[in-house]
Scaffold this active site. Sequence first.
Site, PDB file in Angstrom:
ATOM      1  N   ASP A   1       0.864  -1.175   0.000  1.00  0.00           N
ATOM      2  CA  ASP A   1       0.000   0.000   0.000  1.00  0.00           C
ATOM      3  C   ASP A   1       0.904   1.230   0.000  1.00  0.00           C
ATOM      4  OD1 ASP A   1      -2.466   1.499   0.396  1.00  0.00           O
ATOM      5  OD2 ASP A   1      -3.217  -0.317   1.383  1.00  0.00           O
TER       6      ASP A   1
ATOM      7  N   ASP B   1      -3.120   4.558  -2.383  1.00  0.00           N
ATOM      8  CA  ASP B   1      -4.181   5.139  -1.568  1.00  0.00           C
ATOM      9  C   ASP B   1      -4.618   6.511  -2.100  1.00  0.00           C
ATOM     10  OD1 ASP B   1      -5.528   4.698   1.073  1.00  0.00           O
ATOM     11  OD2 ASP B   1      -4.625   6.641   1.499  1.00  0.00           O
TER      12      ASP B   1
ATOM     13  N   GLU C   1      -6.361   3.926  -6.136  1.00  0.00           N
ATOM     14  CA  GLU C   1      -7.682   4.073  -5.511  1.00  0.00           C
ATOM     15  C   GLU C   1      -8.250   5.425  -5.945  1.00  0.00           C
ATOM     16  OE1 GLU C   1      -9.850   4.138  -1.121  1.00  0.00           O
ATOM     17  OE2 GLU C   1      -7.940   5.127  -1.442  1.00  0.00           O
TER      18      GLU C   1
ATOM     19  N   HIS D   1     -11.371  -3.233   2.777  1.00  0.00           N
ATOM     20  CA  HIS D   1     -11.325  -2.874   4.200  1.00  0.00           C
ATOM     21  C   HIS D   1     -12.086  -1.589   4.521  1.00  0.00           C
ATOM     22  CE1 HIS D   1      -8.294  -0.305   2.441  1.00  0.00           C
ATOM     23  NE2 HIS D   1      -8.352   0.434   3.535  1.00  0.00           N
ATOM     24  N   ASP D   2     -12.582  -0.893   3.507  1.00  0.00           N
ATOM     25  CA  ASP D   2     -13.337   0.348   3.728  1.00  0.00           C
ATOM     26  C   ASP D   2     -14.839   0.177   3.492  1.00  0.00           C
ATOM     27  OD1 ASP D   2     -11.068   1.937   4.221  1.00  0.00           O
ATOM     28  OD2 ASP D   2     -10.769   2.319   2.085  1.00  0.00           O
TER      29      ASP D   2
END
Length: 542
Positions: free
Chosen positions: A96, A197, A239, A313-314
Amino acid sequence: MKWWQSAVVYHIYPRSFQDSNGDGIGDIPGIISRLDYLEQLGITAIWLGPVYQSPNDDNGYDISDYRAIHPDFGTMADMEKLIDEANKRNIKLIMDLVVNHTSDEHEWFKDAKQNKDNPYRDYYIWRDPVNGGPPNDLRSTFSGSAWAFDEQTGQYYLHLFSKKQPDLNWENEKVRHEVYDMMNFWLDKGIGGFRMDVIDLIGKVPDEGITANGPKLHEYLKEMHEQTFKGRDVMTVGETWGATPETAKLYSHPDRNELSMVFQFEHITLDEQPNQSKWDLKTLEIKDLKEVLSKWQEELKGDGWNSLFWNNHDTPRIVSRWGNDLKYRVESAKSFAILLHLMKGTPYIYQGEEIGMTNRHITSIDEVDDIESRNMYAERLAEGYSKEDILHSINVKGRDNARTPVQWDDSEQAGFTSGTPWLPVQPNKNDINVKEALENKESIFYTYKALVRMRKDNPIVVWGEYKQLLPDHPTLFAYKRLYKGEEWVVVANMSEKELNGISLDSAKEVENIMISNYNRDDIDLNNLFLKPYETVAVKLKG
Ligand code: GLC
Ligand code: CA
């Protein structure tokens, strides 16, 4: 052809995957101990959530040292071992990359806030107060103003996420080169690429209220490519919450030298009130979902590359959100899997999805760990929303939903830890766990495993053209894949009501059932009968 075009990526949220030392927090040695399991599933790469040094205001998305591993997760030696052990199993490790912001405890920020002349001041975004208040009304994703006042120097700094996540100033060439050096540091260790991210925010122009898709975004990504990935066989996925098919082509067109692909979220937000927040819910119309996913399939062909995912995970777990996690948990989980994995793009499996793990249910804000939910709760309570309403939104959309520990077996802490887990293990671990899934040939796990295999064995799954069928039907999701004279058809009943007597007007007969979630052995495409959530993929006769 690139390796990531036929890949399936498994997303690990490190805190919740596997604890190895009883402190209740998942760690790198824990991940290493589960690599054989991931190899069995057949995945090509792991996207590992952040494991860097961090004060954990946002569970590792607030990084204070990009070149150090958080002791909760292990050591640099553990990390190198993970890369190595994964590579031995032909699994690439995607890290990440969180470079829209750092932690306020990063050395750069600590220096920057010393005084206005500090050489690191310009690594961040500072503005003078306007009329005694913040420079403008930009809002943080985590509630409240995106500007925080620094008493010592009398200026505001920008934070699009929490106050402890100051935004980096990408206009500053030094910042960009620090980031590229750091990326090369990790690439040189043998990782397989990066998940980036909120990368669509780095070109922001805060004074004009521009956050996503700023004017220099693509220029920066091209520069990054030139300085880091060029000549390396890696994959990158950005993302990008606001991506449209048009912008996705800018990021992922092979000739543009930016990213391999982006995560688009248009389908994920279909159960939210338009132009409001993710907490303002509406019922999902299957027709909208068909339209959006099909649009992305059709528009990116040749000019870009799709990523395929239902959850991460969000976001909530799909089986709980749009499936039925009680009566039809197994059927609906398999249905969502088949539907997505036979589309064109690179599929992502979020840890626990492959065994049908479910959302977490809470009855009080005290049970919540996630900063986004906690901040929103405080803000909405002050605005006069009822507790019940807010808790309902959190139960449906909150990020802790998908962050509970992976259920490995039916022991007290589900095999996740010998201590007290940082977020409680779900009560359904006795029925839903990896051990059970591996022992039961009919489990959701084996559907995922078969789908991963199918992509490897069948070029049509990777390359075939996509065509939606019966676009107007309210609950049947049907599409065709076509490649070099071969044709596959996928039909999914996305409801709890049986479907009867539907015709796809197929001129060709069925040769083979490739996969199904009710063990079908025959099907008539011109007179379809489908049970609740029944989903079938077939190959047609040539
Ligand atoms: C991304 C991450 C999320 C994080 C945010 C800020 O959306 O996936 O978990 O909170 O960025 O870094
Ligand atoms: Ca641990």
